[in-house]
Design a protein around this motif. Structure first.
Motif, PDB file in Angstrom:
ATOM      1  N   ILE A   1       0.847  -1.188   0.000  1.00  0.00           N
ATOM      2  CA  ILE A   1       0.000   0.000   0.000  1.00  0.00           C
ATOM      3  C   ILE A   1       0.881   1.235   0.000  1.00  0.00           C
ATOM      4  O   ILE A   1       1.704   1.421   0.896  1.00  0.00           O
ATOM      5  CB  ILE A   1      -0.938   0.012   1.213  1.00  0.00           C
ATOM      6  CG1 ILE A   1      -1.772  -1.266   1.240  1.00  0.00           C
ATOM      7  CG2 ILE A   1      -1.845   1.247   1.181  1.00  0.00           C
ATOM      8  CD1 ILE A   1      -2.607  -1.410   2.480  1.00  0.00           C
ATOM      9  N   GLN A   2       0.678   2.064  -1.005  1.00  0.00           N
ATOM     10  CA  GLN A   2       1.519   3.255  -1.189  1.00  0.00           C
ATOM     11  C   GLN A   2       0.617   4.469  -1.395  1.00  0.00           C
ATOM     12  O   GLN A   2       0.282   4.809  -2.526  1.00  0.00           O
ATOM     13  CB  GLN A   2       2.432   3.071  -2.403  1.00  0.00           C
ATOM     14  CG  GLN A   2       3.229   1.780  -2.368  1.00  0.00           C
ATOM     15  CD  GLN A   2       3.197   1.017  -3.684  1.00  0.00           C
ATOM     16  OE1 GLN A   2       2.698   1.484  -4.691  1.00  0.00           O
ATOM     17  NE2 GLN A   2       3.721  -0.195  -3.650  1.00  0.00           N
ATOM     18  N   PRO A   3       0.216   5.131  -0.326  1.00  0.00           N
ATOM     19  CA  PRO A   3      -0.715   6.257  -0.458  1.00  0.00           C
ATOM     20  C   PRO A   3      -0.177   7.428  -1.274  1.00  0.00           C
ATOM     21  O   PRO A   3      -0.929   8.120  -1.929  1.00  0.00           O
ATOM     22  CB  PRO A   3      -0.969   6.676   0.991  1.00  0.00           C
ATOM     23  CG  PRO A   3      -0.677   5.446   1.771  1.00  0.00           C
ATOM     24  CD  PRO A   3       0.478   4.802   1.052  1.00  0.00           C
ATOM     25  N   PHE A   4       1.145   7.678  -1.221  1.00  0.00           N
ATOM     26  CA  PHE A   4       1.681   8.796  -1.996  1.00  0.00           C
ATOM     27  C   PHE A   4       3.173   8.607  -2.242  1.00  0.00           C
ATOM     28  O   PHE A   4       3.858   7.934  -1.504  1.00  0.00           O
ATOM     29  CB  PHE A   4       1.457  10.128  -1.270  1.00  0.00           C
ATOM     30  CG  PHE A   4       2.021  10.153   0.122  1.00  0.00           C
ATOM     31  CD1 PHE A   4       1.238   9.776   1.205  1.00  0.00           C
ATOM     32  CD2 PHE A   4       3.328  10.550   0.350  1.00  0.00           C
ATOM     33  CE1 PHE A   4       1.765   9.785   2.486  1.00  0.00           C
ATOM     34  CE2 PHE A   4       3.856  10.562   1.630  1.00  0.00           C
ATOM     35  CZ  PHE A   4       3.078  10.184   2.704  1.00  0.00           C
ATOM     36  N   LEU A   5       3.666   9.199  -3.341  1.00  0.00           N
ATOM     37  CA  LEU A   5       5.092   9.235  -3.677  1.00  0.00           C
ATOM     38  C   LEU A   5       5.732   7.854  -3.790  1.00  0.00           C
ATOM     39  O   LEU A   5       6.948   7.720  -3.752  1.00  0.00           O
ATOM     40  CB  LEU A   5       5.863  10.072  -2.643  1.00  0.00           C
ATOM     41  CG  LEU A   5       5.413  11.535  -2.499  1.00  0.00           C
ATOM     42  CD1 LEU A   5       6.229  12.211  -1.414  1.00  0.00           C
ATOM     43  CD2 LEU A   5       5.559  12.280  -3.825  1.00  0.00           C
ATOM     44  N   GLY A   6       4.918   6.802  -3.941  1.00  0.00           N
ATOM     45  CA  GLY A   6       5.465   5.466  -4.095  1.00  0.00           C
ATOM     46  C   GLY A   6       6.094   4.899  -2.839  1.00  0.00           C
ATOM     47  O   GLY A   6       6.741   3.852  -2.877  1.00  0.00           O
ATOM     48  N   LEU A   7       5.921   5.564  -1.709  1.00  0.00           N
ATOM     49  CA  LEU A   7       6.491   5.100  -0.447  1.00  0.00           C
ATOM     50  C   LEU A   7       5.605   4.018   0.152  1.00  0.00           C
ATOM     51  O   LEU A   7       4.406   4.225   0.347  1.00  0.00           O
ATOM     52  CB  LEU A   7       6.613   6.273   0.536  1.00  0.00           C
ATOM     53  CG  LEU A   7       7.132   5.944   1.938  1.00  0.00           C
ATOM     54  CD1 LEU A   7       8.579   5.469   1.865  1.00  0.00           C
ATOM     55  CD2 LEU A   7       7.009   7.157   2.848  1.00  0.00           C
ATOM     56  N   GLU A   8       6.181   2.860   0.428  1.00  0.00           N
ATOM     57  CA  GLU A   8       5.407   1.766   1.006  1.00  0.00           C
ATOM     58  C   GLU A   8       5.159   2.036   2.485  1.00  0.00           C
ATOM     59  O   GLU A   8       6.088   2.053   3.292  1.00  0.00           O
ATOM     60  CB  GLU A   8       6.147   0.435   0.839  1.00  0.00           C
ATOM     61  CG  GLU A   8       5.323  -0.755   1.330  1.00  0.00           C
ATOM     62  CD  GLU A   8       6.041  -2.079   1.143  1.00  0.00           C
ATOM     63  OE1 GLU A   8       5.478  -2.961   0.470  1.00  0.00           O
ATOM     64  OE2 GLU A   8       7.161  -2.215   1.668  1.00  0.00           O
ATOM     65  N   LEU A   9       3.899   2.222   2.830  1.00  0.00           N
ATOM     66  CA  LEU A   9       3.544   2.477   4.221  1.00  0.00           C
ATOM     67  C   LEU A   9       3.045   1.219   4.925  1.00  0.00           C
ATOM     68  O   LEU A   9       3.245   1.052   6.123  1.00  0.00           O
ATOM     69  CB  LEU A   9       2.478   3.569   4.305  1.00  0.00           C
ATOM     70  CG  LEU A   9       2.885   4.939   3.764  1.00  0.00           C
ATOM     71  CD1 LEU A   9       1.791   5.956   4.042  1.00  0.00           C
ATOM     72  CD2 LEU A   9       4.206   5.396   4.379  1.00  0.00           C
ATOM     73  N   TYR A  10       2.380   0.354   4.171  1.00  0.00           N
ATOM     74  CA  TYR A  10       1.874  -0.896   4.731  1.00  0.00           C
ATOM     75  C   TYR A  10       2.117  -2.028   3.745  1.00  0.00           C
ATOM     76  O   TYR A  10       2.100  -1.826   2.534  1.00  0.00           O
ATOM     77  CB  TYR A  10       0.373  -0.802   5.019  1.00  0.00           C
ATOM     78  CG  TYR A  10       0.023   0.241   6.048  1.00  0.00           C
ATOM     79  CD1 TYR A  10       0.051  -0.054   7.406  1.00  0.00           C
ATOM     80  CD2 TYR A  10      -0.331   1.527   5.651  1.00  0.00           C
ATOM     81  CE1 TYR A  10      -0.260   0.906   8.344  1.00  0.00           C
ATOM     82  CE2 TYR A  10      -0.641   2.498   6.582  1.00  0.00           C
ATOM     83  CZ  TYR A  10      -0.606   2.184   7.930  1.00  0.00           C
ATOM     84  OH  TYR A  10      -0.906   3.133   8.851  1.00  0.00           O
ATOM     85  N   LYS A  11       2.297  -3.216   4.308  1.00  0.00           N
ATOM     86  CA  LYS A  11       2.439  -4.403   3.474  1.00  0.00           C
ATOM     87  C   LYS A  11       1.640  -5.535   4.102  1.00  0.00           C
ATOM     88  O   LYS A  11       1.719  -5.760   5.318  1.00  0.00           O
ATOM     89  CB  LYS A  11       3.901  -4.820   3.316  1.00  0.00           C
ATOM     90  CG  LYS A  11       4.092  -5.968   2.313  1.00  0.00           C
ATOM     91  CD  LYS A  11       5.557  -6.341   2.154  1.00  0.00           C
ATOM     92  CE  LYS A  11       5.729  -7.472   1.136  1.00  0.00           C
ATOM     93  NZ  LYS A  11       7.150  -7.906   1.047  1.00  0.00           N
ATOM     94  N   ILE A  12       0.885  -6.230   3.280  1.00  0.00           N
ATOM     95  CA  ILE A  12       0.095  -7.375   3.732  1.00  0.00           C
ATOM     96  C   ILE A  12       0.655  -8.630   3.076  1.00  0.00           C
ATOM     97  O   ILE A  12       0.786  -8.684   1.847  1.00  0.00           O
ATOM     98  CB  ILE A  12      -1.386  -7.198   3.381  1.00  0.00           C
ATOM     99  CG1 ILE A  12      -1.945  -5.955   4.072  1.00  0.00           C
ATOM    100  CG2 ILE A  12      -2.189  -8.439   3.777  1.00  0.00           C
ATOM    101  CD1 ILE A  12      -3.339  -5.578   3.644  1.00  0.00           C
ATOM    102  N   GLU A  13       0.993  -9.610   3.881  1.00  0.00           N
ATOM    103  CA  GLU A  13       1.543 -10.870   3.381  1.00  0.00           C
ATOM    104  C   GLU A  13       0.602 -11.999   3.791  1.00  0.00           C
ATOM    105  O   GLU A  13       0.409 -12.266   4.967  1.00  0.00           O
ATOM    106  CB  GLU A  13       2.950 -11.111   3.923  1.00  0.00           C
ATOM    107  CG  GLU A  13       3.937 -10.022   3.504  1.00  0.00           C
ATOM    108  CD  GLU A  13       5.342 -10.249   4.027  1.00  0.00           C
ATOM    109  OE1 GLU A  13       5.565 -11.283   4.708  1.00  0.00           O
ATOM    110  OE2 GLU A  13       6.220  -9.398   3.773  1.00  0.00           O
ATOM    111  N   MET A  14       0.017 -12.639   2.794  1.00  0.00           N
ATOM    112  CA  MET A  14      -0.959 -13.692   3.038  1.00  0.00           C
ATOM    113  C   MET A  14      -0.392 -15.048   2.641  1.00  0.00           C
ATOM    114  O   MET A  14       0.125 -15.217   1.537  1.00  0.00           O
ATOM    115  CB  MET A  14      -2.225 -13.402   2.242  1.00  0.00           C
ATOM    116  CG  MET A  14      -2.824 -12.029   2.504  1.00  0.00           C
ATOM    117  SD  MET A  14      -4.167 -11.616   1.369  1.00  0.00           S
ATOM    118  CE  MET A  14      -5.329 -12.891   1.788  1.00  0.00           C
ATOM    119  N   ALA A  15      -0.477 -15.988   3.550  1.00  0.00           N
ATOM    120  CA  ALA A  15      -0.090 -17.372   3.305  1.00  0.00           C
ATOM    121  C   ALA A  15      -1.316 -18.239   3.576  1.00  0.00           C
ATOM    122  O   ALA A  15      -2.318 -17.755   4.112  1.00  0.00           O
ATOM    123  CB  ALA A  15       1.081 -17.756   4.209  1.00  0.00           C
ATOM    124  N   PRO A  16      -1.286 -19.520   3.224  1.00  0.00           N
ATOM    125  CA  PRO A  16      -2.478 -20.357   3.411  1.00  0.00           C
ATOM    126  C   PRO A  16      -3.002 -20.425   4.844  1.00  0.00           C
ATOM    127  O   PRO A  16      -4.190 -20.667   5.044  1.00  0.00           O
ATOM    128  CB  PRO A  16      -2.002 -21.731   2.933  1.00  0.00           C
ATOM    129  CG  PRO A  16      -1.003 -21.412   1.868  1.00  0.00           C
ATOM    130  CD  PRO A  16      -0.270 -20.205   2.394  1.00  0.00           C
TER     131      PRO A  16
END
Length: 263
Positions: A85-100
């Protein structure tokens, strides 16, 4: 921004799903269809082994609040899904990692991470769903919550559309299938909790031999909460070699998901 991730979490489904349909020549559905033939046609569309949606725009609405988010989506089938998730300027503010088995959410700003399972997500969405169901929902592929892929059947049909799924006293799943066997709409309804998830797929296109929708609209309606998400995918590739890099948990402090959702 905390509020954005809170809303986004309710719609993990939506980010992945970023696929809509560019109108391909419309034809009528075949005559004399039965349940097995419909499943066979739908399974022919299930040709995604990996997906890299590098440019996604998402508009989120929660009651009277509205947010716009830029994101990206990586998937290796039956293995993992990573959403940035990058709300502005391409900066990653959140990351969601889903596994089984689990879902991890990383707050890059506050250096915290949260771990939940699919039972928790099902409770929030109001419908029972696991990693494989969510993977199919997000990629506009067929799945059936009746216990097996053959548990769904033709409910109604004509030359223009098929309503396909199952219904009992507690739950209803319905797919609206249109000519060329596109899944145009998916409805999941929990009658006990009066919770509903409705996904609509449009603007279908083909990339790397894969049919997908460029636009997806997802609604979650519950007695005390209504969430809407419109997704547009502008750049995507399929079945290319991709590498998923897990986030190093040592750089983050683990926290309870309730702390994030209460922000």
């Amino acid at each position: 921004m905390k509020q954005k991730i809170k809303i986004f979490f309710f719609f993990l489904v939506l980010l992945s799903s970023c696929k809509t349909i560019k109108q391909v020549p419309v034809t009528q559905l075949p005559k004399d269809l039965n349940t097995q033939k419909v499943i066979e046609y739908l399974k022919l569309q299930d040709n995604i082994q990996s997906m890299n949606a590098s440019k996604i725009k998402m508009n989120l609405k929660l009651d009277n609040r509205e947010f716009n988010v830029t994101s990206s989506f990586l998937m290796i089938k039956d293995s993992a899904i990573h959403i940035s998730i990058q709300p502005f300027l391409g900066l990653e503010l959140y990351k969601i990692e889903m596994a089984p088995q689990i879902i991890k959410i990383f707050d890059k700003i506050n250096q915290k991470y949260y771990v939940v399972n699919y039972e928790f997500l099902s409770d929030r969405l109001g419908v029972q769903i696991d990693f494989y169901h969510l993977q199919a929902l997000l990629t506009n592929r067929y799945f059936c919550l009746a216990g097996s892929e053959n548990g769904c059947r033709i409910l109604t049909n004509n030359s223009e559309k098929i309503n396909f799924g199952f219904e009992n006293e507690n739950f209803k799943q319905s797919l609206t299938i249109i000519p060329n066997f596109y899944i145009h709409e998916l409805l999941l309804l929990d009658k006990k909790s009066n919770s509903q998830l409705l996904a609509t797929y449009d603007d279908f296109d083909t990339q790397d031999g894969v049919l997908y929708p460029r636009k997806v609209s997802i609604q979650v309606n519950q007695p005390k909460k209504n969430v809407y998400c419109d997704i547009t995918i502008s750049k995507v590739s399929f079945n290319k070699e991709i590498k998923l890099v897990p986030t190093d948990e040592k750089r983050f402090k683990r926290a309870f998901i309730e702390q994030l959702l209460q922000k």
